[in-house]
Write an enzyme that holds these catalytic residues in place. Structure first.
Site, PDB file in Angstrom:
ATOM      1  N   LYS A  23     -14.631  -3.491   2.219  1.00  0.00           N
ATOM      2  CA  LYS A  23     -14.385  -3.644   3.659  1.00  0.00           C
ATOM      3  C   LYS A  23     -13.763  -2.364   4.230  1.00  0.00           C
ATOM      4  CE  LYS A  23     -10.372  -5.758   4.827  1.00  0.00           C
ATOM      5  NZ  LYS A  23      -9.466  -4.981   5.681  1.00  0.00           N
ATOM      6  N   ASN A  24     -12.747  -1.843   3.529  1.00  0.00           N
ATOM      7  CA  ASN A  24     -12.009  -0.698   4.075  1.00  0.00           C
ATOM      8  C   ASN A  24     -12.768   0.621   3.967  1.00  0.00           C
ATOM      9  OD1 ASN A  24     -10.056  -2.447   4.840  1.00  0.00           O
ATOM     10  ND2 ASN A  24      -8.579  -1.889   3.242  1.00  0.00           N
ATOM     11  N   CYS A 122       1.099  -6.770  13.396  1.00  0.00           N
ATOM     12  CA  CYS A 122       0.460  -7.934  12.775  1.00  0.00           C
ATOM     13  C   CYS A 122       1.408  -8.483  11.729  1.00  0.00           C
ATOM     14  CB  CYS A 122      -0.894  -7.571  12.190  1.00  0.00           C
ATOM     15  SG  CYS A 122      -0.801  -6.721  10.624  1.00  0.00           S
ATOM     16  N   ARG A 127       2.965  -1.543  12.473  1.00  0.00           N
ATOM     17  CA  ARG A 127       1.708  -0.807  12.432  1.00  0.00           C
ATOM     18  C   ARG A 127       1.464   0.090  13.653  1.00  0.00           C
ATOM     19  NH1 ARG A 127      -2.743  -4.385   9.278  1.00  0.00           N
ATOM     20  NH2 ARG A 127      -3.433  -2.278   8.789  1.00  0.00           N
ATOM     21  N   ASP A 312      -2.359  -3.334  -1.230  1.00  0.00           N
ATOM     22  CA  ASP A 312      -3.306  -4.445  -1.017  1.00  0.00           C
ATOM     23  C   ASP A 312      -3.500  -5.307  -2.269  1.00  0.00           C
ATOM     24  OD1 ASP A 312      -3.545  -3.584   1.568  1.00  0.00           O
ATOM     25  OD2 ASP A 312      -5.460  -2.557   1.286  1.00  0.00           O
ATOM     26  N   ARG A 404     -11.857 -12.551   6.048  1.00  0.00           N
ATOM     27  CA  ARG A 404     -11.875 -11.187   6.596  1.00  0.00           C
ATOM     28  C   ARG A 404     -12.176 -10.177   5.502  1.00  0.00           C
ATOM     29  NH1 ARG A 404      -6.975  -9.901  10.526  1.00  0.00           N
ATOM     30  NH2 ARG A 404      -8.299  -8.082  10.659  1.00  0.00           N
TER      31      ARG A 404
HETATM   32  N1  EPU Z   1       1.943   4.514  10.094  1.00  0.00           N
HETATM   33  C1  EPU Z   1       2.702   5.071  11.100  1.00  0.00           C
HETATM   34  N2  EPU Z   1       2.054   5.680  12.134  1.00  0.00           N
HETATM   35  C2  EPU Z   1       0.700   5.769  12.193  1.00  0.00           C
HETATM   36  C3  EPU Z   1      -0.070   5.200  11.156  1.00  0.00           C
HETATM   37  C4  EPU Z   1       0.583   4.580  10.110  1.00  0.00           C
HETATM   38  O1  EPU Z   1       3.929   5.001  11.082  1.00  0.00           O
HETATM   39  O2  EPU Z   1       0.182   6.332  13.159  1.00  0.00           O
HETATM   40  C5  EPU Z   1       2.634   3.851   8.964  1.00  0.00           C
HETATM   41  C6  EPU Z   1       2.322   2.351   8.878  1.00  0.00           C
HETATM   42  O3  EPU Z   1       3.148   1.595   9.720  1.00  0.00           O
HETATM   43  C7  EPU Z   1       2.544   2.087   7.402  1.00  0.00           C
HETATM   44  C8  EPU Z   1       2.083   3.380   6.726  1.00  0.00           C
HETATM   45  O4  EPU Z   1       2.103   4.373   7.763  1.00  0.00           O
HETATM   46  O5  EPU Z   1       3.884   1.873   7.153  1.00  0.00           O
HETATM   47  C9  EPU Z   1       0.712   3.358   6.115  1.00  0.00           C
HETATM   48  O6  EPU Z   1      -0.229   2.821   7.048  1.00  0.00           O
HETATM   49  P1  EPU Z   1      -1.756   3.258   7.081  1.00  0.00           P
HETATM   50  O7  EPU Z   1      -2.028   3.914   8.372  1.00  0.00           O
HETATM   51  O8  EPU Z   1      -2.112   3.983   5.832  1.00  0.00           O
HETATM   52  O9  EPU Z   1      -2.489   1.831   7.092  1.00  0.00           O
HETATM   53  P2  EPU Z   1      -3.828   1.500   7.819  1.00  0.00           P
HETATM   54  O10 EPU Z   1      -4.678   2.701   7.805  1.00  0.00           O
HETATM   55  O11 EPU Z   1      -3.547   0.820   9.099  1.00  0.00           O
HETATM   56  C10 EPU Z   1      -5.189   0.813   5.684  1.00  0.00           C
HETATM   57  C11 EPU Z   1      -5.908  -0.410   5.221  1.00  0.00           C
HETATM   58  C12 EPU Z   1      -4.875  -1.491   4.880  1.00  0.00           C
HETATM   59  C13 EPU Z   1      -3.952  -0.947   3.779  1.00  0.00           C
HETATM   60  C14 EPU Z   1      -3.309   0.370   4.226  1.00  0.00           C
HETATM   61  C15 EPU Z   1      -2.477   1.032   3.153  1.00  0.00           C
HETATM   62  C16 EPU Z   1      -7.984  -0.271   6.431  1.00  0.00           C
HETATM   63  C17 EPU Z   1      -8.882  -0.803   7.494  1.00  0.00           C
HETATM   64  N3  EPU Z   1      -6.791  -0.877   6.287  1.00  0.00           N
HETATM   65  O12 EPU Z   1      -4.439   0.418   6.837  1.00  0.00           O
HETATM   66  O13 EPU Z   1      -5.610  -2.595   4.368  1.00  0.00           O
HETATM   67  O14 EPU Z   1      -2.942  -1.869   3.486  1.00  0.00           O
HETATM   68  O15 EPU Z   1      -4.340   1.299   4.649  1.00  0.00           O
HETATM   69  O16 EPU Z   1      -3.250   1.280   2.028  1.00  0.00           O
HETATM   70  O17 EPU Z   1      -8.359   0.654   5.715  1.00  0.00           O
HETATM   71  C18 EPU Z   1      -6.009  -4.859   3.837  1.00  0.00           C
HETATM   72  O18 EPU Z   1      -7.187  -4.550   3.560  1.00  0.00           O
HETATM   73  O19 EPU Z   1      -5.507  -5.966   3.529  1.00  0.00           O
HETATM   74  C19 EPU Z   1      -5.165  -3.883   4.537  1.00  0.00           C
HETATM   75  C20 EPU Z   1      -4.088  -4.245   5.221  1.00  0.00           C
END
Ligand code: EPU
Length: 423
Positions: A23-24, A122, A127, A312, A404
């Site tokens: 998915k990701n 969420c 996030r 995850d 999902r």
């Molecule tokens: N963060 C910030 N600012 C930003 C972006 C992120 O502070 O602008 C912080 C977040 O709050 C968090 C950390 O950085 O504490 C890491 O977040 P990241 O941006 O890496 O997460 P994401 O890209 O929103 C993806 C996956 C998640 C997975 C995380 C970490 C996708 C669509 N989602 O989320 O997947 O947990 O990376 O590996 O790729 C899941 O599949 O269950 C899921 C939640």
């Protein structure tokens, strides 16, 4: 609509499980289709509700898609991208799925403008997307936040830059990678995420004509090009799904052949930890065999960006540790609120205490079945895993979370002699 899953207790997983596309990986790849007017074909896309949400979003922009080779584990999608006429990602869709933010970089790069709803928090954390926005500003975009929306503009196009992420962000790296692919000049992304899904996105972009190097390391270099072209791409397999079924074999004292290539490379730290806990891994033709040694031991786990232990798989691992001998510690460093499954596992007899980002688990001989509530995607699979080993039946409510991110779990488990059913 069915909302609950009944998990029969004390079952043993024994058989083969084909691992679906991730998915990701599929979500950013679908967003990448925006970057070219020639369209994109993706194979091995998992038929999941998050993918359907992304297709609805792309549809509102003007992208038509067709589906082929559809079965319960996989499908091919062809996206037609020559008639994009709307540059807005509305709140109604973004609130359903945060990964909608992935259209921001591509829309801005190709059309010089877009309006994308702020996703909001969420169940697992606040996030924020501040780093996506800072990175795009560094590429020359003007960003304004108004009425819950991000208004982004780059009338004269984006300009290559050097940007260092203060913390590692997966979708943040993906957004900037896609935006920089069409920027003028070279972009260097430092402290970039190294997740396999980033590498998969970069490989697809390169096939579309992008000039990218260093993907898979923390420094990615992108030389912008003026246009990208059609390609087809097969989505990387889902390491989180593979890890979840590996735990299913471990927790039920069973054995599973995970079918898919290079699974070991996608889960380096996870596999090391599972070996410490008492699971055995063996390369087999076309996959990886996972066998429970019959004796599970507690351990210490800290979630980290790739190649560290994936957040995850934290909830699922916690279920396993609930039935391992002795004391275990889990330190969740990625999400500030990713212990919502703890209260539910406690309802099943687990002994867990949480202080801040740390959970202490005292292993128990036996969990007991109970009605429980899934709070997010990975929490839902952790409760199903706990239900498989519990005494008595478990009913997991709110399984729309599961849909999902896991396709055809009933069928995949069913092929391994394990019964879970929707009620
Ligand atoms: N963060 C910030 N600012 C930003 C972006 C992120 O502070 O602008 C912080 C977040 O709050 C968090 C950390 O950085 O504490 C890491 O977040 P990241 O941006 O890496 O997460 P994401 O890209 O929103 C993806 C996956 C998640 C997975 C995380 C970490 C996708 C669509 N989602 O989320 O997947 O947990 O990376 O590996 O790729 C899941 O599949 O269950 C899921 C939640």
């Amino acid at each position: 609509m069915t909302k609950k899953i009944l998990v029969y207790g004390q079952q043993v997983v024994q058989g083969k499980i084909p691992i679906s596309g991730a998915k990701n990986a599929a979500l950013p790849l679908l967003a990448a289709s925006i970057l070219s007017e020639d369209g994109l074909t993706l194979n091995n896309v998992p038929p999941l509700s998050d993918i359907r949400t992304m297709l609805v979003l792309l549809g509102t922009l003007g992208i038509e898609h067709s589906v082929s080779n559809l079965n319960s584990f996989s499908m091919s999608l062809n996206c037609k991208t020559d008639a994009i006429s709307n540059f807005e990602a509305p709140y109604d869709i973004v609130k359903q799925m945060r990964a909608s933010i992935l259209v921001l970089g591509p829309l801005l790069a190709r059309f010089g403008q877009c309006k994308v709803s702020l996703p909001g928090g969420c169940a697992i954390g606040v996030r924020p997307i501040d780093l996506h926005l800072k990175g795009l500003q560094a590429l020359g975009a003007t960003i304004e936040l108004k009425d819950g929306y991000v208004y982004a503009q780059a009338k004269r196009g984006l300009k290559g830059t050097e940007f260092t992420f203060p913390i590692v962000t997966v979708t943040g790296t993906e957004n900037l990678l896609m935006a920089a692919a069409l920027a003028d000049g070279e972009t260097v992304l430092k402290n970039a995420a190294r997740e396999p899904e980033i590498k998969d996105l970069a490989s697809c972009l390169i096939k579309m004509g992008a000039k990218i190097s260093g993907h898979g390391t923390s420094e990615i270099r992108i030389k912008g090009v003026s246009r990208l072209h059609y390609t087809d791409h097969t989505v990387l397999l889902d390491r989180i799904e593979a890890g979840t079924y590996a735990i299913a074999a471990g927790i039920t004292n069973g054995q599973v052949d995970l079918i898919g290539h290079s699974i070991k490379d996608l889960l380096p730290t996870f596999i090391k930890k599972m070996e410490e806990i008492g699971l055995m891994f063996e390369d087999i033709n076309g996959g990886l065999r996972v066998t429970s040694s019959g004796k599970l031991n507690g351990t210490k786990i800290t979630t980290e960006p790739f190649p560290g232990f994936p957040t995850d798989l934290q909830a699922q691992t916690m279920s396993l540790l609930c039935v391992a001998s002795g004391k275990s510690l889990i330190n969740e460093t990625i999400w500030e609120n990713r212990f919502m499954h703890v209260a539910e596992l406690i309802r099943m007899g687990a002994s867990i205490s949480v202080t801040g980002a740390r959970a202490t688990i005292i292993g128990k001989h036996q969990l007991v079945g109970a009605p429980v509530m899934a709070t997010d995607l990975r929490a839902s699979s952790s409760l199903i895993l706990a239900g498989l080993v519990a005494k008595g039946n478990t009913i997991v409510d709110r399984v729309y979370h599961l849909d999902r991110g896991y396709c055809a779990m009933e069928e995949k488990f069913g092929n391994c002699g394990v019964k879970i059913e929707r009620i």
